[in-house]
Scaffold this motif. Structure first.
Motif, PDB file in Angstrom:
ATOM      1  N   PRO A   1       0.805  -1.237   0.000  1.00  0.00           N
ATOM      2  CA  PRO A   1       0.000   0.000   0.000  1.00  0.00           C
ATOM      3  C   PRO A   1       0.833   1.279   0.000  1.00  0.00           C
ATOM      4  CG  PRO A   1      -0.798  -1.557   1.655  1.00  0.00           C
ATOM      5  CD  PRO A   1       0.530  -2.059   1.189  1.00  0.00           C
ATOM      6  N   GLU A   2       2.131   1.168   0.340  1.00  0.00           N
ATOM      7  CA  GLU A   2       2.985   2.349   0.433  1.00  0.00           C
ATOM      8  C   GLU A   2       3.867   2.540  -0.805  1.00  0.00           C
ATOM      9  OE1 GLU A   2       5.223   1.653   3.946  1.00  0.00           O
ATOM     10  OE2 GLU A   2       3.509   1.876   5.304  1.00  0.00           O
ATOM     11  N   ARG A   3       3.777   1.631  -1.756  1.00  0.00           N
ATOM     12  CA  ARG A   3       4.645   1.709  -2.915  1.00  0.00           C
ATOM     13  C   ARG A   3       4.182   2.780  -3.899  1.00  0.00           C
ATOM     14  NH1 ARG A   3       5.077  -4.843  -3.749  1.00  0.00           N
ATOM     15  NH2 ARG A   3       6.337  -5.238  -1.879  1.00  0.00           N
ATOM     16  N   LEU A   4       5.151   3.364  -4.560  1.00  0.00           N
ATOM     17  CA  LEU A   4       4.867   4.360  -5.586  1.00  0.00           C
ATOM     18  C   LEU A   4       4.610   3.671  -6.914  1.00  0.00           C
ATOM     19  CD1 LEU A   4       7.739   6.871  -4.733  1.00  0.00           C
ATOM     20  CD2 LEU A   4       5.327   7.108  -4.135  1.00  0.00           C
ATOM     21  N   LEU A   5       3.648   4.164  -7.671  1.00  0.00           N
ATOM     22  CA  LEU A   5       3.347   3.636  -8.996  1.00  0.00           C
ATOM     23  C   LEU A   5       4.038   4.482 -10.056  1.00  0.00           C
ATOM     24  CD1 LEU A   5      -0.462   2.875  -8.607  1.00  0.00           C
ATOM     25  CD2 LEU A   5       1.473   1.314  -8.307  1.00  0.00           C
ATOM     26  N   PRO A   6       4.320   3.912 -11.227  1.00  0.00           N
ATOM     27  CA  PRO A   6       4.931   4.702 -12.294  1.00  0.00           C
ATOM     28  C   PRO A   6       4.140   5.956 -12.641  1.00  0.00           C
ATOM     29  CG  PRO A   6       5.038   2.371 -12.832  1.00  0.00           C
ATOM     30  CD  PRO A   6       4.202   2.487 -11.599  1.00  0.00           C
ATOM     31  N   ALA A   7       2.811   5.881 -12.504  1.00  0.00           N
ATOM     32  CA  ALA A   7       1.984   7.043 -12.839  1.00  0.00           C
ATOM     33  C   ALA A   7       2.334   8.251 -11.982  1.00  0.00           C
ATOM     34  CB  ALA A   7       0.503   6.701 -12.683  1.00  0.00           C
ATOM     35  N   ALA A   8       2.755   8.019 -10.726  1.00  0.00           N
ATOM     36  CA  ALA A   8       3.110   9.144  -9.853  1.00  0.00           C
ATOM     37  C   ALA A   8       4.335   9.871 -10.383  1.00  0.00           C
ATOM     38  CB  ALA A   8       3.358   8.650  -8.434  1.00  0.00           C
ATOM     39  N   MET A   9       5.312   9.117 -10.879  1.00  0.00           N
ATOM     40  CA  MET A   9       6.516   9.743 -11.410  1.00  0.00           C
ATOM     41  C   MET A   9       6.207  10.483 -12.713  1.00  0.00           C
ATOM     42  SD  MET A   9      10.298   8.092 -11.505  1.00  0.00           S
ATOM     43  CE  MET A   9      10.385   8.187  -9.723  1.00  0.00           C
ATOM     44  N   MET A  10       5.351   9.898 -13.552  1.00  0.00           N
ATOM     45  CA  MET A  10       4.955  10.571 -14.792  1.00  0.00           C
ATOM     46  C   MET A  10       4.216  11.874 -14.485  1.00  0.00           C
ATOM     47  SD  MET A  10       3.533   7.314 -16.971  1.00  0.00           S
ATOM     48  CE  MET A  10       4.501   5.819 -17.192  1.00  0.00           C
ATOM     49  N   LEU A  11       3.292  11.797 -13.534  1.00  0.00           N
ATOM     50  CA  LEU A  11       2.525  12.983 -13.184  1.00  0.00           C
ATOM     51  C   LEU A  11       3.422  14.064 -12.572  1.00  0.00           C
ATOM     52  CD1 LEU A  11      -0.177  14.396 -12.998  1.00  0.00           C
ATOM     53  CD2 LEU A  11      -0.598  13.227 -10.838  1.00  0.00           C
ATOM     54  N   ARG A  12       4.369  13.661 -11.758  1.00  0.00           N
ATOM     55  CA  ARG A  12       5.302  14.613 -11.151  1.00  0.00           C
ATOM     56  C   ARG A  12       6.121  15.320 -12.231  1.00  0.00           C
ATOM     57  NH1 ARG A  12       7.060  18.214  -7.413  1.00  0.00           N
ATOM     58  NH2 ARG A  12       9.242  17.938  -6.863  1.00  0.00           N
ATOM     59  N   ALA A  13       6.649  14.568 -13.202  1.00  0.00           N
ATOM     60  CA  ALA A  13       7.418  15.171 -14.289  1.00  0.00           C
ATOM     61  C   ALA A  13       6.547  16.119 -15.106  1.00  0.00           C
ATOM     62  CB  ALA A  13       8.008  14.084 -15.179  1.00  0.00           C
ATOM     63  N   ALA A  14       5.312  15.703 -15.384  1.00  0.00           N
ATOM     64  CA  ALA A  14       4.410  16.554 -16.166  1.00  0.00           C
ATOM     65  C   ALA A  14       4.114  17.853 -15.428  1.00  0.00           C
ATOM     66  CB  ALA A  14       3.120  15.807 -16.476  1.00  0.00           C
ATOM     67  N   ALA A  15       3.849  17.763 -14.123  1.00  0.00           N
ATOM     68  CA  ALA A  15       3.510  18.961 -13.349  1.00  0.00           C
ATOM     69  C   ALA A  15       4.684  19.937 -13.298  1.00  0.00           C
ATOM     70  CB  ALA A  15       3.077  18.565 -11.941  1.00  0.00           C
ATOM     71  N   LEU A  16       5.892  19.430 -13.090  1.00  0.00           N
ATOM     72  CA  LEU A  16       7.066  20.306 -13.048  1.00  0.00           C
ATOM     73  C   LEU A  16       7.291  20.990 -14.395  1.00  0.00           C
ATOM     74  CD1 LEU A  16       9.560  18.105 -10.996  1.00  0.00           C
ATOM     75  CD2 LEU A  16       8.452  20.221 -10.241  1.00  0.00           C
ATOM     76  N   ALA A  17       7.101  20.241 -15.481  1.00  0.00           N
ATOM     77  CA  ALA A  17       7.300  20.826 -16.805  1.00  0.00           C
ATOM     78  C   ALA A  17       6.222  21.856 -17.126  1.00  0.00           C
ATOM     79  CB  ALA A  17       7.312  19.721 -17.864  1.00  0.00           C
ATOM     80  N   VAL A  18       4.983  21.571 -16.757  1.00  0.00           N
ATOM     81  CA  VAL A  18       3.883  22.501 -17.028  1.00  0.00           C
ATOM     82  C   VAL A  18       4.081  23.804 -16.264  1.00  0.00           C
ATOM     83  CG1 VAL A  18       1.405  22.866 -16.648  1.00  0.00           C
ATOM     84  CG2 VAL A  18       2.213  20.738 -17.675  1.00  0.00           C
ATOM     85  N   ALA A  19       4.695  23.727 -15.083  1.00  0.00           N
ATOM     86  CA  ALA A  19       4.961  24.950 -14.317  1.00  0.00           C
ATOM     87  C   ALA A  19       5.852  25.914 -15.087  1.00  0.00           C
ATOM     88  CB  ALA A  19       5.599  24.601 -12.973  1.00  0.00           C
TER      89      ALA A  19
END
Length: 384
Positions: A211-229
């Motif tokens: 339940p505590e593991r990170l999914l690949p989608a979290a890393m994709m979303l993080r990269a997208a959010a930083l780039a969109v900023a």
């Protein structure tokens, strides 16, 4: 006196059904408080108030179908409100004391009246309104006989219905048809080597419980959010007067609903959230989108949408912009492909990233820079 009207919860909404009020006349409300539940094709949505005040009267009865913009309630502004008691600087923890013997219900007097209203704590009053219970029928055990939360039934009757899949499909079709008619779309795709990001993810997940593991989608979303900023012309809304930039990077995360349909509630300021917090926010949104409990603001705040097809989806998605936004990003399924690394062809895990942009607000050059920035961030996952 101010008016509280039925909000628009998306470009595909024309009306909603008022399921219940969470407040009653005379209640004080603060900005962000949930005051009503509205049923739409997307399910039951918690509706917030966007100003401080005191509820004067509720104009619409539960069960009524209400068009967007129609009057729901009237509020008296801050000028007519009594001064609020100052909040304590720190919570006061009482010393444990022996619990008093319970008083038989028959010995309790009816709830006292005060200026025409039953005396009750604010939280009890809100809970009673949510349960549809009249306070006059209850007996209070609080100070001076006031009704407190413990005097109310422990369980609420079911109030949230599931979404209407046929109605949702019609609403989605109407919104997407409008999007394709009114928005001059352009599309760009970029194949991205995810091996560095996925390897870091595996290291971060080592030793964690599932339940505590990170999914690949979290890393994709993080990269997208930083780039969109860094790309404000792709983060905002196209309105009658032209482009309006968003007040932050509020990413609408597309969630597929069981039984069909989807919603894209917003994760506010996603670019400021570390990976663990972002993963928690994504899980929370998915749970509430599928089980009920989304807020109205979450359906209207998104400044750009991101969709990920996951490990069971197609390799490429060509998404349609959700108006009034001006861009949407899509991640396809991660697949293993031959890839050139250091002059040698090796197997790598790759995903296709797609941008749909609104040509009124940006162009292919600007969109291409955004995709390149997302790819660069995923190549250096230690920066995420």
């Amino acid at each position: 006196m101010s008016e509280f009207r039925m909000p628009s919860l998306g470009a595909d909404m024309e009306a909603g059904t008022l399921v219940e009020w969470k407040v009653a006349p005379g209640d004080r409300v603060r900005r962000g408080d949930i005051v009503a539940v509205v049923e739409t094709q997307k399910g039951a949505i918690d509706i917030e108030i966007f100003e401080d005040g005191v509820v004067q009267d509720l104009v619409v009865a539960p069960g009524s179908s209400v068009p967007v913009g129609a009057l729901l309630a009237r509020l008296e502004g801050e000028a007519g409100m009594p001064a609020a008691a100052p909040a304590p600087a720190a919570p006061i923890v009482p010393k444990p004391v022996a619990a008093p013997a319970p008083v038989p219900p028959a010995a309790l007097p009816p709830a006292p009246q005060q200026e025409g209203r039953v005396r009750a704590t604010p939280v009890a009053r809100r809970r009673a309104a949510a349960l549809g219970i009249g306070l006059e029928a209850l007996r209070g055990t609080g100070v001076a006989g006031a009704i407190c939360l413990a005097d109310l039934p422990a369980e609420a009757p079911p109030r949230r219905g599931g979404f209407d899949p046929v109605g949702m499909r019609k609403a989605i079709a109407a919104a997407m048809g409008r999007s394709k008619r009114e928005i001059p779309h352009y599309y760009l795709t970029q194949a991205v080597d995810l091996a560095p990001a996925l390897e870091r993810l595996e290291r971060m997940n080592a030793g964690r419980a599932p339940p505590e593991r990170l999914l690949p989608a979290a890393m994709m979303l993080r990269a997208a959010a930083l780039a969109v900023a860094e790309a404000p012309d792709l983060n905002g809304f196209w309105e009658a007067d032209g482009f309006r930039p968003g007040d932050g990077v509020h990413v609408g995360w597309a969630v597929a609903l069981r039984g069909g349909g989807l919603v894209a509630p917003a994760i506010r300021h996603a670019d400021r959230m570390p990976l663990d917090a972002l993963m928690a926010a994504m899980r929370d949104l998915v749970a509430r989108a599928r089980g009920g409990g989304l807020r109205g603001s979450e359906l209207t705040d998104a400044t750009i949408t991101v969709t990920s097809l996951g490990d069971r989806g197609a390799e490429t998605v060509l998404p349609i912009i959700h108006p009034p936004q001006v861009a949407i990003l899509g991640f396809g399924r991660v697949v293993e492909r031959p890839w050139v690394v250091g002059g040698a062809v090796v197997p790598r895990r790759v995903a296709t990233l797609t941008l749909a942009g609104d040509h009124r607000a940006s162009d292919g050059h600007r969109g291409g820079l955004l995709l390149a920035r997302i790819e660069a961030l995923l190549q250096k996952p230690e920066e995420l």
